[in-house]
Write an enzyme that holds these catalytic residues in place. Structure first.
Site, PDB file in Angstrom:
ATOM      1  N   LEU A  86       0.829  -1.217   0.000  1.00 46.01           N
ATOM      2  CA  LEU A  86       0.000   0.000   0.000  1.00 46.01           C
ATOM      3  C   LEU A  86       0.853   1.252   0.000  1.00 46.01           C
ATOM      4  CD1 LEU A  86      -2.518  -1.166   2.730  1.00 46.01           C
ATOM      5  CD2 LEU A  86      -3.041  -0.897   0.314  1.00 46.01           C
ATOM      6  N   GLY A  87       2.051   1.117   0.508  1.00 44.95           N
ATOM      7  CA  GLY A  87       2.932   2.276   0.578  1.00 44.95           C
ATOM      8  C   GLY A  87       4.232   1.864   1.229  1.00 44.95           C
ATOM      9  N   CYS A  88       5.178   2.815   1.290  1.00 46.84           N
ATOM     10  CA  CYS A  88       6.417   2.477   1.974  1.00 46.84           C
ATOM     11  C   CYS A  88       7.028   3.705   2.613  1.00 46.84           C
ATOM     12  CB  CYS A  88       7.395   1.815   1.017  1.00 46.84           C
ATOM     13  SG  CYS A  88       7.807   2.863  -0.369  1.00 46.84           S
ATOM     14  N   PHE A 130      10.870   2.987   7.519  1.00 46.80           N
ATOM     15  CA  PHE A 130      10.783   1.837   8.424  1.00 46.80           C
ATOM     16  C   PHE A 130      10.634   0.523   7.669  1.00 46.80           C
ATOM     17  CE2 PHE A 130       6.872   3.543   7.156  1.00 46.80           C
ATOM     18  CZ  PHE A 130       6.182   2.431   6.751  1.00 46.80           C
ATOM     19  N   GLY A 131      10.127   0.568   6.422  1.00 50.05           N
ATOM     20  CA  GLY A 131       9.811  -0.652   5.698  1.00 50.05           C
ATOM     21  C   GLY A 131       8.625  -0.414   4.789  1.00 50.05           C
ATOM     22  N   SER A 132       7.689  -1.367   4.769  1.00 53.00           N
ATOM     23  CA  SER A 132       6.575  -1.186   3.846  1.00 53.00           C
ATOM     24  C   SER A 132       5.237  -1.384   4.557  1.00 53.00           C
ATOM     25  CB  SER A 132       6.698  -2.165   2.683  1.00 53.00           C
ATOM     26  OG  SER A 132       6.485  -3.476   3.154  1.00 53.00           O
ATOM     27  N   ASP A 177       3.344  15.435  13.032  1.00 52.80           N
ATOM     28  CA  ASP A 177       3.621  15.158  11.618  1.00 52.80           C
ATOM     29  C   ASP A 177       2.338  15.283  10.800  1.00 52.80           C
ATOM     30  OD1 ASP A 177       5.094  14.580   9.399  1.00 52.80           O
ATOM     31  OD2 ASP A 177       5.413  12.456   9.855  1.00 52.80           O
TER      32      ASP A 177
END
Ligand code: ADP
Ligand code: MG
Length: 617
Positions: free
Chosen positions: A342-344, A347-349, A459
């Protein structure tokens, strides 16, 4: 929603033309004497009643699709007050300018319209019954969707009226009207076989007359050659005041006893009708009934989805059965991970998956920590989880839990429409400003909740606002978030890190001080991103340049599509001193007022981008 004219001393609410003229007569009939009243035909419209040369003039003020107000052929104004103010300076086509407000006598409040009295109770009942919501979930639904629900109710309100008979043939209608007291003006309304058409049956002089009520292409209701109305109940209310082509004006409802007993509908207030004009227009009348017109299909306006229609509006643990299993750590065997990313991020994906609960399976997004990461990153991810686990709000992505297996995984509810800025890019034509305001209002509701719980997000940006669908946004990415101590209003970061400087308030950068007010600053930047349809803030500037720009007292310009009210709010979010900035309580109120002012009309407009639902499903 309060009427935007409610505060004006010369606003009388829902009174008839004759009543308006009585007030003007009493006030002396001077040239330029005027008052304002609610329009009985169009939702949200007004009528300006003005005296000139000892004569009355009545000008309908329509609420336009973009939320502005105008007299036919005249200039548009942002509210009824502004419109009156304009015409007090410049007649601009009126017989004279508005010179003297005919103020309400002391003690006389604006007359509530039929729907006004019912509205709040109806909205609450409707939301509670339709979506089976209670408590906070109910309140949040009402606040975020009141205009949509009102519109929905307005167009179906007739079903709750005593005069509406949902299944009655012509013969049955006659039988009903002939039985009992045959008082002139007794009436009922019933749907006809042809979709979207109705029959108004009325008794006068011991004879029943039937009138066809049909819809025009725009979906407005009227009797042949009669005035057009947005809704059926408005048509009926108007015909109570004025015969408008009927043989007699409507008086007493011939009640649908079964319906009014079943649905505990709030009783309607008696409308103070002083109108006695029984002028008959026999020319359009046919005592044997109407000549049926060719049936027109009702405009196929698909109701748009509301957040409450989705499975992520309430927490999956709102079901007490499921709540029994609620723990921070989830069992790996209940988690199914698909091979869809779905996204990255660093930290990872983030992968798509399904989580099996006691009674149901839910779609989830799984943030998977990279293998190579250090303990510090794991700790950070756990901190993100601890924060998210304490939050439960429809406008915040909920954490389902954490799973420690082949990797450390954060299991969240799914918001599959992608980030807000990406969704908006290139959609100026398709997504109206009202839709953008709606989503931003939801973000402000989520942030107001965070503020109340004493959390700072740190954020907030359009990239971290994820969509469920075109009308539903959730705040995500709590990677930098902090829970404040009970007595603290800010958090001081130990050192500056990889920070989103363009979204940060001066005190964050200069003193590493983070508070809900610095989140408000970020909210302003998020607003700018949204109203510029996904542009990058501060264009090519680098972080330090932005800091200098802000220190010089400069701020980003108003994006071309951005309404002035929204740019004003953005600028308040960017007030330099944090103590002087509004909090989210105030921001949400202003967003709400503005969004409500747009929403009620625009939603029904045919030019609302229809393809967009699919684009973000
Ligand atoms: P980062 O800390 O790297 O910014 P985010 O939490 O913002 O991580 O997630 C990165 C991306 O993963 C998002 O932009 C979005 O595309 C996708 N994503 C994250 N959370 C969800 C979710 N709950 N539902 C759907 N997609 C998600
Ligand atoms: Mg992010």
């Amino acid at each position: 929603m309060p009427d935007p004219a409610a505060h004006l001393p010369f606003f009388y609410g829902s009174i008839s033309r004759a009543e308006a003229e009585d007030h003007l007569k009493l006030a002396g009939m001077a040239d330029g004497l005027f008052l304002l009243r609610q329009c009985l035909r169009s939702l949200g419209g007004y009528v300006l009643s003005l005296v000139h040369d000892l004569r009355f003039h009545h000008f309908p003020i329509e609420r336009q699709l973009n939320g502005t107000y105008a007299i036919a052929g005249g200039k548009a104004h942002c509210g009824p007050a502004e419109l009156c103010e304009f015409y007090s300076r410049d007649p601009d086509g009126l017989p004279c300018n508005l010179r003297k407000p005919c103020n309400r006598p002391s003690g006389l409040e604006p007359q509530p319209g039929v729907f006004d009295c019912l509205r709040d109770a109806m909205v609450r009942d409707y939301v509670r019954q339709t979506w089976k919501l209670e408590g906070e979930a109910l309140e949040q639904a009402i606040i975020s969707q009141a205009p949509q629900v009102e519109k929905l109710i307005a167009t179906t309100a007739h079903e709750r009226m005593p005069w509406y008979h949902s299944s009655l043939t012509r013969e049955e209608a006659e039988r009903k009207l002939y039985s009992g007291s045959q008082t002139d003006g007794k009436f009922l309304l019933r749907p006809r076989k042809e979709q979207g058409t109705y029959a108004l049956s009325l008794i006068y002089g011991k004879t029943v007359y039937h009138y066809l009520v049909s819809q025009d292409k725009a979906g407005k209701y009227c009797i042949p050659e009669g005035t057009k109305f947005d809704t059926l109940w408005q048509l009926v209310e108007y015909l109570k005041l004025k015969a408008d082509g009927l043989i007699y004006c409507l008086k007493e409802a011939c009640p649908n006893t079964s319906a009014s007993a079943e649905v505990a509908a709030p009783t309607l207030p008696a409308h103070p009708s002083t109108f006695t004009n029984t002028q008959r227009r026999t020319d359009t009348l046919n005592p044997d009934g109407y000549t049926p017109e060719p049936a027109r299909p009702a405009p196929s306006e698909k109701p748009r989805p509301m957040p409450m229609d989705t499975s992520v509006y309430e927490s999956p643990y709102s079901d007490p059965e499921e709540l029994k299993d609620k723990k921070l750590f989830l069992k790996r065997e209940n988690l199914l991970m698909a091979d869809i990313e779905l996204g990255c991020g660093n930290f990872g994906s983030v992968r798509q998956g399904v989580y099996r609960m006691r009674k149901k399976q839910i779609d989830v997004a799984i943030k998977v920590l990279k293998h190579s990461t250090e303990k510090a990153d794991k700790d950070e991810m756990m901190r993100e989880a601890q924060i998210m686990h304490q939050l439960d709000n429809p406008y915040i992505v909920r954490l389902i839990g954490v799973c420690q297996a082949e990797a450390l995984m954060l299991v969240m509810e799914m918001a599959g429409g992608g980030p807000l800025h990406k969704f908006l890019v290139g959609k100026k034509e398709e997504i109206p400003v009202s839709n953008v305001a709606e989503l931003l209002h939801q973000v402000s509701m989520g942030m107001r909740y965070l503020e109340e719980k004493n959390f700072v997000h740190r954020d907030l940006a359009a990239r971290n606002v994820l969509l469920v669908n075109r009308h539903y946004a959730k705040i995500s990415d709590f990677g930098l978030s902090k829970a404040l101590g009970a007595d603290d209003s800010y958090y001081t970061a130990r050192s500056a890190g990889k920070w989103p400087l363009k979204w940060y308030a001066p005190e964050c950068i200069n003193f590493r001080k983070f508070s809900s007010r610095s989140d408000v600053w970020s909210y302003g930047v998020t607003m700018w991103e949204a109203f510029s349809y996904g542009q990058k803030p501060y264009k090519k500037m680098k972080g330090p340049e932005v800091m200098a720009f802000i220190e010089q007292g400069k701020r980003m310009e108003c994006p071309p599509e951005c309404p002035p009210e929204m740019y004003a709010l953005m600028n308040d979010c960017w007030i330099y001193k944090w103590e002087d900035r509004p909090d989210f309580l105030a921001v949400e109120q202003r967003m709400r007022t503005y969004y409500y002012s747009l929403a009620s009309k625009v939603e029904g407009s045919p030019e609302c981008g229809k393809g967009a639902e699919a684009a973000c499903a």
